[in-house]
Design a protein around this motif. Structure first.
Motif, PDB file in Angstrom:
ATOM      1  N   ASP A 414      89.132  27.498  35.689  1.00 38.03           N
ATOM      2  CA  ASP A 414      87.998  26.919  36.412  1.00 38.03           C
ATOM      3  C   ASP A 414      88.474  26.196  37.666  1.00 38.03           C
ATOM      4  OD1 ASP A 414      86.079  27.804  34.625  1.00 38.03           O
ATOM      5  OD2 ASP A 414      86.218  26.009  33.375  1.00 38.03           O
ATOM      6  N   LEU A 415      87.700  26.315  38.712  1.00 34.82           N
ATOM      7  CA  LEU A 415      87.970  25.630  39.971  1.00 34.82           C
ATOM      8  C   LEU A 415      87.309  24.254  39.933  1.00 34.82           C
ATOM      9  CD1 LEU A 415      89.159  26.075  42.892  1.00 34.82           C
ATOM     10  CD2 LEU A 415      86.824  26.684  43.566  1.00 34.82           C
ATOM     11  N   ALA A 416      88.074  23.232  40.270  1.00 34.47           N
ATOM     12  CA  ALA A 416      87.547  21.865  40.185  1.00 34.47           C
ATOM     13  C   ALA A 416      88.192  20.989  41.251  1.00 34.47           C
ATOM     14  CB  ALA A 416      87.793  21.279  38.797  1.00 34.47           C
ATOM     15  N   MET A 417      87.656  19.777  41.359  1.00 30.57           N
ATOM     16  CA  MET A 417      88.186  18.795  42.296  1.00 30.57           C
ATOM     17  C   MET A 417      88.256  17.436  41.592  1.00 30.57           C
ATOM     18  SD  MET A 417      86.910  18.100  46.200  1.00 30.57           S
ATOM     19  CE  MET A 417      85.242  17.704  45.675  1.00 30.57           C
ATOM     20  N   ASP A 432      85.266  33.562  40.328  1.00 29.69           N
ATOM     21  CA  ASP A 432      84.052  33.645  41.151  1.00 29.69           C
ATOM     22  C   ASP A 432      84.223  33.003  42.519  1.00 29.69           C
ATOM     23  OD1 ASP A 432      82.688  34.944  39.140  1.00 29.69           O
ATOM     24  OD2 ASP A 432      81.790  33.116  38.325  1.00 29.69           O
ATOM     25  N   ALA A 433      85.248  32.145  42.676  1.00 26.75           N
ATOM     26  CA  ALA A 433      85.446  31.446  43.945  1.00 26.75           C
ATOM     27  C   ALA A 433      85.707  32.450  45.060  1.00 26.75           C
ATOM     28  CB  ALA A 433      86.604  30.464  43.826  1.00 26.75           C
ATOM     29  N   LYS A 460      71.696  33.538  43.399  1.00 27.17           N
ATOM     30  CA  LYS A 460      73.078  33.698  42.940  1.00 27.17           C
ATOM     31  C   LYS A 460      73.866  34.369  44.053  1.00 27.17           C
ATOM     32  CE  LYS A 460      76.206  33.494  39.603  1.00 27.17           C
ATOM     33  NZ  LYS A 460      76.628  32.207  38.983  1.00 27.17           N
ATOM     34  N   VAL A 461      75.103  33.914  44.250  1.00 26.64           N
ATOM     35  CA  VAL A 461      75.956  34.448  45.295  1.00 26.64           C
ATOM     36  C   VAL A 461      77.245  34.971  44.680  1.00 26.64           C
ATOM     37  CG1 VAL A 461      77.310  33.879  47.355  1.00 26.64           C
ATOM     38  CG2 VAL A 461      74.987  32.986  47.092  1.00 26.64           C
ATOM     39  N   VAL A 462      77.672  36.142  45.101  1.00 21.95           N
ATOM     40  CA  VAL A 462      78.922  36.740  44.637  1.00 21.95           C
ATOM     41  C   VAL A 462      79.737  37.172  45.845  1.00 21.95           C
ATOM     42  CG1 VAL A 462      77.942  37.531  42.452  1.00 21.95           C
ATOM     43  CG2 VAL A 462      77.868  39.043  44.441  1.00 21.95           C
ATOM     44  N   GLY A 463      81.012  37.440  45.608  1.00 24.97           N
ATOM     45  CA  GLY A 463      81.887  37.905  46.673  1.00 24.97           C
ATOM     46  C   GLY A 463      82.345  39.335  46.431  1.00 24.97           C
ATOM     47  N   VAL A 464      82.365  40.131  47.478  1.00 25.61           N
ATOM     48  CA  VAL A 464      82.850  41.511  47.381  1.00 25.61           C
ATOM     49  C   VAL A 464      83.686  41.824  48.625  1.00 25.61           C
ATOM     50  CG1 VAL A 464      80.920  42.332  45.989  1.00 25.61           C
ATOM     51  CG2 VAL A 464      80.767  42.450  48.476  1.00 25.61           C
ATOM     52  N   GLN A 465      84.501  42.861  48.504  1.00 24.99           N
ATOM     53  CA  GLN A 465      85.295  43.325  49.638  1.00 24.99           C
ATOM     54  C   GLN A 465      84.854  44.731  49.995  1.00 24.99           C
ATOM     55  OE1 GLN A 465      89.384  42.722  48.295  1.00 24.99           O
ATOM     56  NE2 GLN A 465      89.516  40.875  49.538  1.00 24.99           N
ATOM     57  N   ALA A 466      83.704  44.832  50.615  1.00 32.54           N
ATOM     58  CA  ALA A 466      83.163  46.133  50.997  1.00 32.54           C
ATOM     59  C   ALA A 466      83.625  46.559  52.381  1.00 32.54           C
ATOM     60  CB  ALA A 466      81.634  46.097  50.956  1.00 32.54           C
ATOM     61  N   THR A 467      84.061  45.604  53.184  1.00 28.92           N
ATOM     62  CA  THR A 467      84.451  45.907  54.562  1.00 28.92           C
ATOM     63  C   THR A 467      85.902  45.527  54.854  1.00 28.92           C
ATOM     64  OG1 THR A 467      83.641  43.741  55.294  1.00 28.92           O
ATOM     65  CG2 THR A 467      82.084  45.575  55.356  1.00 28.92           C
ATOM     66  N   GLY A 468      86.702  45.319  53.805  1.00 24.84           N
ATOM     67  CA  GLY A 468      88.107  44.978  54.004  1.00 24.84           C
ATOM     68  C   GLY A 468      88.418  43.515  53.822  1.00 24.84           C
ATOM     69  N   LYS A 522      73.195  33.416  30.783  1.00 25.87           N
ATOM     70  CA  LYS A 522      73.874  33.318  32.065  1.00 25.87           C
ATOM     71  C   LYS A 522      73.606  34.568  32.898  1.00 25.87           C
ATOM     72  CE  LYS A 522      77.616  30.706  29.857  1.00 25.87           C
ATOM     73  NZ  LYS A 522      79.075  30.596  29.641  1.00 25.87           N
ATOM     74  N   ILE A 523      73.600  34.388  34.216  1.00 26.19           N
ATOM     75  CA  ILE A 523      73.461  35.520  35.129  1.00 26.19           C
ATOM     76  C   ILE A 523      74.759  36.318  35.134  1.00 26.19           C
ATOM     77  CG2 ILE A 523      73.121  36.177  37.535  1.00 26.19           C
ATOM     78  CD1 ILE A 523      71.369  33.679  37.857  1.00 26.19           C
ATOM     79  N   LYS A 524      74.646  37.634  35.097  1.00 27.07           N
ATOM     80  CA  LYS A 524      75.810  38.522  35.042  1.00 27.07           C
ATOM     81  C   LYS A 524      76.329  38.773  36.459  1.00 27.07           C
ATOM     82  CE  LYS A 524      75.462  41.885  31.960  1.00 27.07           C
ATOM     83  NZ  LYS A 524      74.920  43.018  31.168  1.00 27.07           N
ATOM     84  N   SER A 525      77.332  37.994  36.836  1.00 23.53           N
ATOM     85  CA  SER A 525      77.888  38.117  38.182  1.00 23.53           C
ATOM     86  C   SER A 525      78.504  39.494  38.414  1.00 23.53           C
ATOM     87  CB  SER A 525      78.938  37.027  38.418  1.00 23.53           C
ATOM     88  OG  SER A 525      78.364  35.743  38.344  1.00 23.53           O
TER      89      SER A 525
END
Length: 537
Positions: A414-417, A432-433, A460-468, A522-525
């Motif tokens: 998990d990402l935390a501060m 997910d970060a 909901k926001v996700v990250g992808v590498q569709a353009t490099g 939970k939402i399926k990321s």
């Protein structure tokens, strides 16, 4: 102090005080006082012992939140055995995984609960395991009917290991059983299973006891409180909350199936004062509250897990009803409710995930990729050390070395501060970060901006590498009657977010893909990432 001692202490304080309340309908309740519940526990312990359950053995509990499900935990602990909870929603593969790895001697199985064919599932799990050459051992199956009903055919549950009925409690007492020496395993939880079939994270008796007492103190629970037990006891969230209530002598209002319409009526009727839910369940409760305009003024403490990015919205609503609302944090490997925010922390920080560690014997650190602690205010993986850390993975001993460092730090993923020596803010799963233009960004920050739009219902926001390079892609559902485009929502984000945080695209969808777990929906990321790649191709 042991798990068994928690119950005995409550009995000694007031044997006639209510401990478990199961509303049946039409104002009729199945209720157990503390002393009556101990008789149920002792009777169950005797019957399990007669089936050969002893120190070090495992009991499967495949039941909804009926009183006997909670009693099974205390009965197992009385014998030095441990419980593996099995969610009633588990599919065949998940059931097979649990039985093969945990090897329960006895499984308490719900008969006919809301039309579920659990017998059919375990029968199919047995067949597939044996066909695949897996090491399946037939447990004794003990079918249990809904309170007020009876099992029609107990013999049908004999898959090879035998079947048995659950006898009515007699006059046994906990004093009839010798105290088990040492610190045996007490309970195991299935993990999220995001990278395959779930692991079974087991904890010992002393850690359960200590954490229950720490949670009860942090929540300020007393014998006057009524705590809602609606999350499945098979998951760490529902289990940790229930054990904290028992440690404090609070009454538990049981919900075998979460019915927000019923709970909205029960909160004022039973003077419910505490609950711990995910934001998914609170969304449904809030809807019923609006319909009924129910009086929730008896609520005093509420803990919220942010599964879908809406915890702040419902925390603000609960505080308008007079309750203290706090974000919480936990996992199967370190227990739920590991941390929560006290009253002294102002909103909106106290509504975020994380909080102050409830146990003085637990410690945390935030580290970089080399396990080196980062500077205050920097982000990194949060790791934990102390008695709450998983003691074993049932059937997979090698997993300990993968997840726990040699010096005892559990790698949470998990990402935390870090906030201070005892407090932290949870940001996101490390997986997910997002790394956007060289900056580490938690996707919920972008999702919260999208959710602030008046036409957006969920985001909901996700990250992808569709353009490099990694792109942030948003998905939203809109409120009934609203009409907003993805392009308009991207422009809305530009108004307040740094340029590198603005999503590359936002897509309006009819419904979020979700998955149910023992701790909430939970939402399926992963599904959203697949959709994002398809749309960005």
């Amino acid at each position: 102090m042991t798990v068994r001692d928690l119950l005995q202490r409550a009995i000694d304080a007031d044997p006639d005080a209510p401990l478990v309340i199961l509303p049946i309908g039409d104002g009729d309740d199945l209720a157990y006082s503390r002393s009556e519940f101990s008789v149920l526990v002792a009777s169950l312990a005797r019957q399990l012992s007669e089936h050969g359950v002893g120190e070090g053995d495992c009991i499967g509990v495949w039941l909804p939140n009926w009183p006997v499900a909670l009693a099974a935990q205390f009965a197992a602990s009385t014998l030095g055995a441990h419980v593996i909870g099995i969610n009633t929603r588990y599919n065949v593969a998940e059931v097979e995984n649990v039985v093969v790895r945990a090897r329960p001697k006895v499984v308490l199985i719900a008969d006919g609960f809301v039309g579920l064919d659990l017998l059919g599932r375990i029968t199919e799990a047995r067949r597939t395991a044996l066909d695949a050459g897996r090491d399946w051992t037939d447990p004794v199956l003990v079918p249990i009917a809904e309170p007020g009903s009876e099992v029609a055919d107990i013999g049908a549950y004999d898959l090879g290991g035998g079947s048995a009925s659950l006898e009515a409690p007699a006059h046994e007492t906990l004093a009839d059983f010798s105290v088990v020496p040492g610190d045996p395993l007490c309970v195991a939880f299935t993990t999220s299973g995001s990278t395959g079939l779930p692991k079974l994270a087991a904890h010992d008796d002393s850690s359960v006891t200590t954490h229950a007492e720490s949670c009860a103190a942090a929540m300020g629970l007393t014998g006057d409180d009524v705590f809602v037990c609606a999350l499945p006891l098979s998951g760490t969230f529902g289990f940790s909350a229930a054990m904290a209530a028992v440690a404090a002598g609070s009454a538990l209002l049981m919900h075998p199936s979460f019915r927000p319409d019923q709970l909205a009526r029960q909160i004022p009727a039973y003077r419910v004062s505490a609950l711990a839910f995910g934001d998914d369940m609170l969304a449904r409760l809030h809807e019923e509250w609006q319909k009924q305009r129910a009086d929730f003024s008896t609520l005093r403490w509420t803990g919220i897990a942010d599964f879908n990015g809406e915890s702040a919205r419902y925390a603000e609503w609960l505080e308008s009803c007079g309750a203290h609302a706090t974000g919480v944090y936990g996992s199967s490997e370190v227990f739920a409710l590991l941390s929560m925010w006290p009253d002294s922390v102002s909103a909106p920080q106290r509504w975020s995930g994380g909080g102050r560690m409830v146990g003085d014997d637990m410690e945390f650190r935030v580290v970089d990729e080399t396990d080196t602690p980062v500077a205050d205010g920097d982000k990194g993986e949060i790791q934990f050390r102390g008695p709450n850390v998983v003691r074993a993975y049932l059937g997979q001993p090698e997993k300990m070395a993968e997840n726990v460092t040699r010096d005892g730090w559990f790698k949470s993923g998990d990402l935390a501060m870090r906030v201070d020596d005892r407090s932290f803010t949870y940001l996101a799963r490390m997986s997910d970060a997002l790394r956007l233009k060289g900056f580490l960004v938690e996707p919920d920050e972008i999702a919260l901006r999208l959710a602030a739009h008046p036409d957006v219902e969920r985001a909901k926001v996700v990250g992808v590498q569709a353009t490099g390079e990694t792109e942030a892609i948003g998905f939203v559902t809109v409120r009934p009657g609203a009409a907003v485009s993805g392009e308009e929502l991207v422009d809305f984000c530009r108004e307040s977010l740094a340029k590198f945080k603005v999503p590359s695209a936002v897509y309006v969808i009819d419904e979020m893909p979700t998955t149910a777990s023992a701790n909430g929906t939970k939402i399926k990321s992963g599904v959203l990432r697949e959709w994002a790649l398809e749309r960005r191709a």
